[in-house]
Design an enzyme around this catalytic site. Structure first.
Site, PDB file in Angstrom:
ATOM      1  N   LYS A  37      -3.697   3.450  -2.522  1.00 52.30           N
ATOM      2  CA  LYS A  37      -4.792   4.385  -2.762  1.00 52.30           C
ATOM      3  C   LYS A  37      -4.453   5.718  -2.101  1.00 52.30           C
ATOM      4  CE  LYS A  37      -8.359   0.739  -2.411  1.00 52.30           C
ATOM      5  NZ  LYS A  37      -7.609  -0.334  -1.726  1.00 52.30           N
ATOM      6  N   ASP A  72       0.818  -1.203   0.000  1.00 49.75           N
ATOM      7  CA  ASP A  72       0.000   0.000   0.000  1.00 49.75           C
ATOM      8  C   ASP A  72       0.856   1.260   0.000  1.00 49.75           C
ATOM      9  OD1 ASP A  72      -2.357  -1.359  -0.059  1.00 49.75           O
ATOM     10  OD2 ASP A  72      -2.851  -1.074   2.054  1.00 49.75           O
ATOM     11  N   MET A 120      -7.142   9.301   9.052  1.00 53.07           N
ATOM     12  CA  MET A 120      -7.595   9.729   7.717  1.00 53.07           C
ATOM     13  C   MET A 120      -8.605  10.873   7.803  1.00 53.07           C
ATOM     14  SD  MET A 120      -8.005   5.872   6.153  1.00 53.07           S
ATOM     15  CE  MET A 120      -8.895   5.293   7.614  1.00 53.07           C
TER      16      MET A 120
END
Length: 267
Positions: free
Chosen positions: A59, A37, A173
């Site tokens: 991502k 990732d 996040m």
């Protein structure tokens, strides 16, 4: 290759390779392929065998070049072709990491799945800064929440229960929604003077810490232009950090909020 391989869901931790578990390191070094990732640090990726295939599936906010369904299919294809796959995720694969979704897909196809837990970002940030997640007299509990929803959906958290001054709140996040988060918490009674630490790239040489208050954290975060990943720690425990300002934050009605940015000196 004719045999079915396996997939190891490995928590890479917050970035410092010394925070890997021995199990995670062994799995990584035994891998034929590494699917990793965006939040996996280059220092940890460098520990993979030179002979292993490396496949990036990271991502970013509003940018998912490899959708989750394609990641699931890739992992299955590699394993069914006999590869020992290291599925390398930042933090812990079972804390906001979608590891359970990948495991469910793989096990439905009869592919063996093994786990190596990782130190989640909140724990790494606590160890790097000396900000405890709980502390007698300041915080009797800690809660981890995600600061965004899939496909930019409504952030419909239980704000009343989260606005608890006796609990440390850790937001993952949450950069894009920190203004809404702060506003909703204050609307439910959490004081605007509540200390907040934003920490970017915790435990790595790129670590940056921003200290502010709940009522100032949104504009301060914007002004600081912190690079992802960013974690927010909200609560009285933040005052225990050695970098906390010598003068306590006061409400905006009494004085201008003082913000401190500290860059960690990791070796």
């Amino acid at each position: 290759m004719s045999r079915t391989g396996k997939v190891c869901l490995i928590g890479a931790g917050p970035g410092d390779p010394e925070l890997l578990t021995l199990r995670a390191l062994r799995m990584l070094q035994e891998a034929d392929a590494v699917v990793y990732d965006r939040l996996v640090s280059p220092e940890i990726l460098a520990l993979a065998p030179d002979t292993a295939r490396r496949l990036f599936v990271g991502k970013a906010p509003k940018h998912h070049p490899v959708p989750q369904d394609e990641i699931n299919a890739l992992l299955a294809e590699l394993a069914l072709n006999g590869y020992s796959v290291a599925r390398l995720k930042g933090g812990d694969p079972l804390i906001f990491g979608r590891g359970s979704e990948e495991a469910a897909h793989l096990t439905s196809l009869g592919i063996p799945v093994e786990y190596a837990p990782g130190i989640t970002a909140a724990q790494g940030a606590a160890a790097a800064t000396g900000v405890p997640l709980t502390h007698r007299g300041l915080a009797s509990g800690v809660r981890y929440v995600t600061g965004h929803r899939q496909a930019d959906g409504v952030l419909d958290l239980d704000w009343a229960s989260l606005a608890d001054p006796d609990t440390t709140l850790v937001v993952y996040m949450g950069v894009a929604n920190i203004a809404q988060i702060a506003m909703c918490l204050m609307a439910e009674g959490l004081p605007g003077s509540t200390p907040v630490m934003a920490i970017a790239n915790a435990t790595t040489p790129r670590e940056t810490r921003l200290f502010s208050s709940l009522e100032r954290i949104a504009p301060d975060t914007c002004a600081a232009n912190l690079s992802a990943p960013v974690l927010f720690v909200i609560g009285r425990v933040v005052k225990l950090c050695a970098d906390w300002p010598a003068v306590e934050f006061l409400s905006s009605e009494e004085t201008e909020t003082r913000t401190v940015i500290a860059r960690a000196a990791h070796a």
